[in-house]
Motif scaffolding. Structure first.
Motif, PDB file in Angstrom:
ATOM      1  N   ALA A  45     134.130  82.237  -2.862  1.00 18.55           N
ATOM      2  CA  ALA A  45     135.269  81.149  -1.849  1.00 18.55           C
ATOM      3  C   ALA A  45     133.440  80.777  -1.614  1.00 18.55           C
ATOM      4  O   ALA A  45     133.238  79.479  -0.719  1.00 18.55           O
ATOM      5  N   ASP A  46     132.765  81.303  -0.701  1.00 18.96           N
ATOM      6  CA  ASP A  46     131.276  80.921  -0.124  1.00 18.96           C
ATOM      7  C   ASP A  46     130.960  80.066  -0.952  1.00 18.96           C
ATOM      8  O   ASP A  46     130.292  79.236  -0.920  1.00 18.96           O
ATOM      9  N   ALA A  47     130.483  80.950  -2.373  1.00 17.86           N
ATOM     10  CA  ALA A  47     129.599  80.120  -3.356  1.00 17.86           C
ATOM     11  C   ALA A  47     130.119  79.036  -4.143  1.00 17.86           C
ATOM     12  O   ALA A  47     129.596  77.670  -3.747  1.00 17.86           O
ATOM     13  N   ILE A  50     134.890  77.107  -0.337  1.00 15.14           N
ATOM     14  CA  ILE A  50     136.038  76.837   0.006  1.00 15.14           C
ATOM     15  C   ILE A  50     136.689  76.498   0.814  1.00 15.14           C
ATOM     16  O   ILE A  50     136.116  77.023   1.888  1.00 15.14           O
ATOM     17  N   GLU A  51     137.846  76.271   1.328  1.00 11.31           N
ATOM     18  CA  GLU A  51     137.850  75.576   2.824  1.00 11.31           C
ATOM     19  C   GLU A  51     138.234  76.556   3.416  1.00 11.31           C
ATOM     20  O   GLU A  51     137.664  76.822   4.991  1.00 11.31           O
ATOM     21  N   LYS A  52     139.395  77.797   3.015  1.00  7.02           N
ATOM     22  CA  LYS A  52     140.163  78.907   3.735  1.00  7.02           C
ATOM     23  C   LYS A  52     140.999  79.910   3.195  1.00  7.02           C
ATOM     24  O   LYS A  52     140.779  79.219   1.729  1.00  7.02           O
ATOM     25  N   ALA A  74     130.613  86.494   3.442  1.00 12.93           N
ATOM     26  CA  ALA A  74     130.567  85.844   3.206  1.00 12.93           C
ATOM     27  C   ALA A  74     132.016  85.438   4.625  1.00 12.93           C
ATOM     28  O   ALA A  74     132.251  84.331   4.540  1.00 12.93           O
ATOM     29  N   THR A  75     132.621  86.545   4.875  1.00 12.44           N
ATOM     30  CA  THR A  75     132.872  86.976   5.442  1.00 12.44           C
ATOM     31  C   THR A  75     132.798  86.012   7.303  1.00 12.44           C
ATOM     32  O   THR A  75     133.139  85.394   7.859  1.00 12.44           O
ATOM     33  N   GLU A  76     131.667  85.595   7.052  1.00 13.66           N
ATOM     34  CA  GLU A  76     130.877  84.902   8.383  1.00 13.66           C
ATOM     35  C   GLU A  76     131.175  83.847   8.302  1.00 13.66           C
ATOM     36  O   GLU A  76     130.648  82.793   9.637  1.00 13.66           O
ATOM     37  N   THR A  77     130.730  83.168   7.098  1.00 13.82           N
ATOM     38  CA  THR A  77     130.956  81.326   7.040  1.00 13.82           C
ATOM     39  C   THR A  77     132.438  81.291   6.350  1.00 13.82           C
ATOM     40  O   THR A  77     132.870  79.544   7.152  1.00 13.82           O
ATOM     41  N   VAL A  78     133.400  81.401   6.026  1.00 11.39           N
ATOM     42  CA  VAL A  78     134.384  81.222   5.161  1.00 11.39           C
ATOM     43  C   VAL A  78     135.771  81.309   6.384  1.00 11.39           C
ATOM     44  O   VAL A  78     135.958  82.423   6.913  1.00 11.39           O
TER      45      VAL A  78
END
Length: 178
Positions: A45-47, A50-52, A74-78
């Motif tokens: 999702a980060d790559a 992805i919205e949510k 990626a849990t910090e960005t998505v």
């Protein structure tokens, strides 16, 4: 040919990621048991911006050491949200006029290569449990189903692999096709 150094990859900061225009896809993970699968989906999702992600049922949530092993931050960005019941999430998204598709092998499923996207349309994708797939009740609420064609003997893919395949295909169709 030379392998690129990390400093050459033009990676976004957390703030620039959060400020970036997102790919109009929402991923719904329902009853995913493997923390590594959850982390892998976050990384995918980060790559692809992805919205949510909705984490439903028994699907674990960050912060979690095992999710972090594969998510790599990626849990910090998505953006993500936990919901007890996947049916509530599907109904909420449908009320917002977001087409929702189960990623599952069902009657009348659309093969991934035949699934057509509309530009500027947001889509929600439901991925189910590693053993049982997307629950029948969730399938029945969805607007349709997308199936990844498989030619081998198993006709089953790991959920994180399925997410990677489907997200890449829809990302490509949303961003690179006319």
């Amino acid at each position: 040919m030379r392998k690129l150094e990390n400093s050459e990859l033009d990676r976004k900061s957390i703030d620039s990621f959060k400020a970036s225009e997102k790919t109009p896809l929402i991923l719904i993970l329902d009853d995913i048991r493997s923390l590594h699968n959850i982390g892998s989906v976050f990384r995918t999702a980060d790559a692809f911006l992805i919205e949510k992600i909705y984490l439903c049922g028994i699907t674990a949530t960050p912060p979690n050491k095992e999710i972090h092993k594969t998510a790599l931050g990626a849990t910090e960005t998505v953006a993500w949200e936990h919901a007890e019941n996947v049916l509530d999430v599907i109904q909420k998204l449908k009320a917002e006029k977001i087409p929702t598709f189960a990623i599952e092998q069902v009657e009348h499923a659309i093969f991934l290569q035949d699934f057509e996207v509309k530009k500027n349309q947001k889509y929600a994708l439901v991925f189910g449990n590693e053993v049982f797939g997307v629950a029948q009740e969730a399938v029945a609420l969805c607007d349709g189903a997308i199936e990844i064609p498989q030619l081998g003997t198993k006709h089953s893919l790991n959920i994180s692999v399925s997410a990677g395949i489907v997200v890449w295909d829809l990302f490509k169709k949303l961003h690179f096709t006319l």
